[in-house]
Write an enzyme that holds these catalytic residues in place. Structure first.
Site, PDB file in Angstrom:
ATOM      1  N   GLU A  19      48.849  65.285 -93.118  1.00 20.36           N
ATOM      2  CA  GLU A  19      47.626  65.135 -92.343  1.00 20.36           C
ATOM      3  C   GLU A  19      47.929  65.407 -90.880  1.00 20.36           C
ATOM      4  OE1 GLU A  19      46.553  61.124 -93.443  1.00 20.36           O
ATOM      5  OE2 GLU A  19      47.601  60.254 -91.747  1.00 20.36           O
ATOM      6  N   HIS A  66      44.109  56.427 -89.768  1.00 23.04           N
ATOM      7  CA  HIS A  66      45.535  56.103 -89.694  1.00 23.04           C
ATOM      8  C   HIS A  66      46.013  56.125 -88.241  1.00 23.04           C
ATOM      9  CE1 HIS A  66      46.275  57.621 -94.059  1.00 23.04           C
ATOM     10  NE2 HIS A  66      45.956  56.339 -94.030  1.00 23.04           N
ATOM     11  N   TYR A  72      46.071  59.552-104.731  1.00 21.54           N
ATOM     12  CA  TYR A  72      45.449  59.261-106.029  1.00 21.54           C
ATOM     13  C   TYR A  72      44.742  60.515-106.534  1.00 21.54           C
ATOM     14  CZ  TYR A  72      45.896  54.576-103.934  1.00 21.54           C
ATOM     15  OH  TYR A  72      46.351  53.466-103.284  1.00 21.54           O
TER      16      TYR A  72
END
Lengths: 390, 290
Positions: free
Chosen positions: B209, B247, B159
């Site tokens: 990441e 995550h 985003y």
């Protein structure tokens, strides 16, 4: 979820993987009586912590008398064991595992893990056991044997036999090795293990392969169907704040710095930490409040952040998508009012209802420092900490 | 033009009557997405959000033409949901659900190999072609039709990149959130390749990441096969080893999966990298103006 050695060995023995006889103890007296129940005249006292490298750190000791078992257990229990896999505080030793001694002809390495690159299960074996397998892989990769299961074919016995060949095993030892590897896969499937590691796997003087150590890690996302393993969970081995956060469905990782962060989304939370560091600060934690951040969750997140005594400032970074900025602002206001926070709070809001959220913060009368974007937020929070020090 | 999805795309929502499925399906419909059917076992024959609900994916596909399935079922049922979508030969399966056991994903990926279906996710925000269709949980209003393809392992960080490219007037062709799980469907390479072929995409933003080696593989691929400018950011430079950063896939194990290794690979491949996610938009604009 990590299991202790004694828990892993329970699963091994339930599935027919040979382990030495042993008993768990939480006090020196229990250790003594545990040893008395075991045959032989040598015992091994092993600290039960969720970390490798115990031997070199003094967490695995050989006792030649029952009195020595008692002494070693009392030395270990109640202390923190610091190994090269722990932080400088180490992990608390609340239990010791007492095992019979054994003869050792040779030591090997064997593991089975979920391999994210191959998207399947991979066995790793080596004739170099009892040592750091990553070091072996680096220094002498020819000593590492791999077998990745083809998920369409399933486990192939012929491949396990080839592994045993390459390990140099023959006759009965060969079939023992195949049987152990096969049973490891059974455990992995049945218990949703991500990792089963035997380091070392030993061959004793009677040509028996035995799992001298055992480490199992269970997939956290599969715990809903592994209820019987939940009793194996040992929160004493985890960071207290991380445990508390996870009980509230917040993803929190404790770090060494003094700038706390509260962010929505794991990636943005990492990026926020990175930016603090980039601008000369040190993050105190990773905290993802998630997509469904309600006022209560924000309050809980701030509570947890504030329990860390090292925190000198807070950076709140929210990109409102589904989460509305006004809801977050409301949560921040309530949390700050109810906990009397007197350290600088820098807030960066962006996205849905950002104007409303900003107005709520401005009208709250709190000393909140507003930031316009990511960089501005990081710079402001870092300088707020430096000002406080001066 | 766009990649994978556009305004014509006909969408099935698995788990449409659940709280998450219902909320987000409604948001998608408001955005203009063409949701044509829903699935909830036991609720077949009913209507939800003015869309017919079926008991199974097979029932739905026998009645309605479907291009994409968007999955919102709870983690414990997600693998079965994905498998039934594969069995029904749905072209693109977008699984939003977080917390699917990695063991289940080994089975799902094995099943995908012999099929014509493409999987996106799980544990992802979904895919959006701005002003055409939104299939997922991203906030629609920050997007703007334009020329940048975005592929990312992180939701909110996507985003951020979207917002920046909108603010500097570039907009987005399509944004793909590939998700934060260790074993997943579409990866960087497939998405980069789709953007390379898409005439509407002029530049590509890649957000990686820590954990695994997907960024390193993507770097190799970019060097050999991507001609369009790529700006990359990798989250987690400050993450400690051995800790899962939110995550499931974001973990440095041993020496593998560090942000510095990923940055090195990307820089070596000639990708323009940035250590600040706040600069993604600006840097892309500069690259395109050169």
């Amino acid at each position: 979820m990590n299991l202790h050695e004694y828990q892993s060995k329970k699963l091994f023995s339930d599935h027919g993987i040979p382990v030495l006889e042993g008993n768990i103890a939480s006090s020196p007296d229990e250790a003594k009586s545990s040893a008395e129940k075991l045959k032989g005249d040598i015992w091994v006292v092993k600290a039960q912590v969720h970390a490798g490298g115990r031997g070199k750190a003094g967490g695995v000791k050989i006792a030649r008398s029952i009195a020595e078992v008692h002494e070693m257990a009392s030395e270990m229990l109640g202390t923190n064991l610091i190994t090269k896999q722990t932080d400088e505080k180490g992990l608390p030793v609340n239990q010791v595992y007492i095992e019979s001694g054994t003869s050792i002809q040779s030591e090997y390495y064997l593991s089975l893990l979920v391999d994210r690159t191959k998207e399947s299960w991979t066995y790793i074996a080596s004739i170099e056991g009892g040592v750091d397998i990553e070091a072996v892989a680096e220094e002498s990769p020819e000593k590492i044997i791999n077998y990745t299961i083809d998920p369409l074919k399933g486990l192939e016995l012929s491949s396990l036999k080839q592994m045993a060949d390459r390990m140099g095993f023959t006759d009965d030892v060969h079939s023992q090795f195949v049987s152990i590897t096969k049973k490891m896969f059974e455990i992995a499937k049945e218990k949703d293990a991500n990792l089963i590691e035997v380091n070392p796997l030993i061959l004793d003087d009677h040509n028996q392969l035995i799992a001298l150590d055992a480490k199992i890690s269970i997939e956290s996302n599969a715990l809903f169907r592994q209820e019987e393993l939940l009793s194996f969970k040992d929160n004493s081995q985890e960071n207290k704040l991380e445990v508390k956060a996870s009980e509230h469905d917040l993803s929190y990782v404790s770090l060494d710095g003094n700038i706390a962060c509260m962010v929505n989304g794991a990636g943005l939370a990492m990026a926020t930490m990175d930016l603090i560091k980039l601008h000369g600060g040190e993050p105190a934690n990773f905290l993802d409040v998630g997509g469904g951040a309600t006022t209560d969750r924000v309050k809980m997140a701030i509570d947890i952040i504030m329990e860390n005594p090292n925190v000198d400032a807070i950076l709140i970074n929210i990109f409102g998508g589904i989460v509305r900025c006004d809801v977050i602002a409301q949560g921040i206001t309530e949390a700050v009012k109810s906990t009397a926070i007197d350290i600088p709070i820098v807030v960066r809001l962006q996205g849905t209802n950002v104007e409303l959220g900003t107005r709520i913060l401005e009208e709250s009368g709190m000393k909140i420092i507003s930031a316009s974007d990511l960089t501005d937020a990081a710079i402001k929070v870092v300088s707020s900490v430096k000002e406080a020090v001066q | 033009m766009s990649v994978l999805v556009n305004q014509e795309t006909r969408i099935l929502c698995q788990g449409i009557t659940g709280s998450q499925g219902s909320f987000h399906a409604e948001q998608c419909i408001e955005y203009g997405s063409n949701i044509v059917a829903g699935v909830t076992p036991g609720k077949g024959g009913s209507t939800h959000l003015d869309v017919p609900v079926f008991n199974s994916v097979a029932e739905a596909t026998s009645e309605v033409e479907i291009d994409v399935s968007m999955i919102f079922v709870p983690a414990k049922f997600a693998a079965d949901a994905m498998k039934s979508a594969i069995e029904s030969e749905i072209g693109l399966i977008v699984c939003i659900t977080e917390g699917v056991p990695v063991q289940d994903m080994i089975e799902v990926k094995a099943m995908l190999k012999g099929s014509d279906s493409i999987l996106l996710g799980p544990n992802c925000p979904g895919i959006i072609t701005p002003e055409e269709t939104k299939i997922g949980i991203m906030p629609g209003f920050i997007h703007q039709k334009g020329s940048i393809g975005i592929v990312s392992r992180s939701g909110t960080l996507t985003y951020e990149a979207v917002h920046q490219t909108s603010m500097c007037g570039l907009g987005q062709s399509t944004c793909i959130g590939i998700g934060g799980d260790p074993i997943k469907g579409l990866n960087f390479i497939e998405c980069l390749s789709l953007f390379e072929e898409d005439p509407a995409t002029e530049g590509i933003v890649m957000v990686g990441e820590i954990g695994g080696s997907d960024e390193e593989k993507a770097a190799e691929f970019i060097k050999d096969s991507i001609t369009k400018p790529v700006v990359a950011y990798v989250a987690g430079v400050s993450a400690p080893p051995g800790k899962r950063m939110g995550h499931a896939g974001a973990i440095v194990t041993g020496n593998e999966g560090t942000a510095s290794s990923k940055y090195k690979a990307l820089n070596d491949a000639g990708v323009k990298t940035t250590d600040s996610p706040a600069l993604i938009g600006e840097i892309m604009k500069e690259l395109l103006n050169q």
